[in-house]
Design an enzyme around this catalytic site. Sequence first.
Site, mmCIF file in Angstrom:
data_model
loop_
_atom_site.group_PDB
_atom_site.id
_atom_site.type_symbol
_atom_site.label_atom_id
_atom_site.label_comp_id
_atom_site.label_asym_id
_atom_site.label_seq_id
_atom_site.Cartn_x
_atom_site.Cartn_y
_atom_site.Cartn_z
ATOM 1 N N GLU A 392 87.517 45.218 21.546
ATOM 2 C CA GLU A 392 86.249 45.887 21.840
ATOM 3 C C GLU A 392 86.298 47.333 21.354
ATOM 4 O OE1 GLU A 392 83.501 44.784 23.793
ATOM 5 O OE2 GLU A 392 84.288 43.145 25.042
HETATM 6 ZN ZN LIG Z 1 80.192 41.376 23.173
#
Ligand SMILES: [Zn+2]
Length: 422
Positions: A392
């Site tokens: 992320e």
């Molecule tokens: Zn996502």
Amino acid sequence: MKKTILLLYLMTLAPITAQNEKFQGQPPIEIVPTTSKPVQKQWKGSFTYDSANITFSNNFEGARLNGIIKNNDSTYTALITSENTPINTSPWYAFKIWAKEKRTINVILTYQASAKHRYYPKLSFDGLRWSPLDSIQYTEFEKGDKNFGPGSLPVKISMKLEVGRDTLWIAGQELHTSSHVGRWMDSLSQKPFVSRKSMGKSREGRLLDLLTIGNPKSKNMLMVISRQHPPEVTGYLAMKSFIETMASDAKLARRFRKKFTTYVVPLMNPDGVDNGHWRHNAGGVDLNRDWANFNHPETRAVKKFMEEKVVRTNGKFYFGIDFHSTWDDIYYTVDPKLKGNMPDLVPTWLDAIKEEVDGYDPNVRPSDRMHPTTVSRNYFFVEHGAEALVFEIGDNTPREFLREKGRISANVLMELMLERLK
Ligand SMILES: [Zn+2]
């Protein structure tokens, strides 16, 4: 080199470390049904105000503008709504404005109930080169009382914009729709060891494209996916840099391609991206909850592809990565006590990345809850033994830093995997 990276990183962290906060990650994944749900299609076209000689348009790929209201000749209120509900707070917006005469206007962005403004406005005059709106032209209203994350968001914002005959593009992040991604894939597949083909079609019939980097007969494989969630452009940009590094002419990359082949699906959700969705596919669901049920053509295509590859090559997937974006850089990994095809690869790799980037210490959140598979990471690990993670990138991570991070991550990974295969 290290110093530059550190500086770039500190720039992103300044407001966060000031409060000694670090993004702790999302709560455990909720298991939800993934049978199709209705999606409200966006009305597409232009909104023209003759009295002010001004036009707003959402008539392009990736646009989202559900309505515009004139408050007066210099102030307009934009309405932004999602494809369906319930939905995550990732309210994507993208639209164009032009006017017959040069002037300054205010555009207020408003969202449906429960959603708040999240993505800092980016501007462009060609839809390709983007820069953030000057902060003196940006005003937030009813801001949340938290310093960081969803609780910090304002209910609405106002942008002061110079408009004229040149079309001005405004979007939550840089626009990377299926045409942009297609052009990138075409340019990469000019290389003799990269090929592009489709592995199926999305619900609305868009091609699901796959890049192969290396020898397609190789037994040693990696799987890379991105953009299950349309607005998560920073994750996509990190993926691009990661893949460009693996497909480079550097000695390490050449050595790696002799042993390993990397398969990439850069755009898992082309319907969602091109329709300007906040999160879901054209079937109205979060694709990253469909890796146990496989109710949707997008997830099914990857499953079928990976299973067939394993049978045809009699090989295995050693690594699987899914790129996303969230409030800050974070890695969702598999608990190291669970062993896949290359035990400890991911923790060793992440430690090495932190080592390379001085002072960089993003959160690592391991999970041992692999059943039901639900998300791509669990599917890669449980069904294929691939050492897997969700990578992320923060929404606001500086672009230069995320490119560096993609490059460093790829180099360190290639070195480690070559060592481990010996
Ligand atoms: Zn996502």
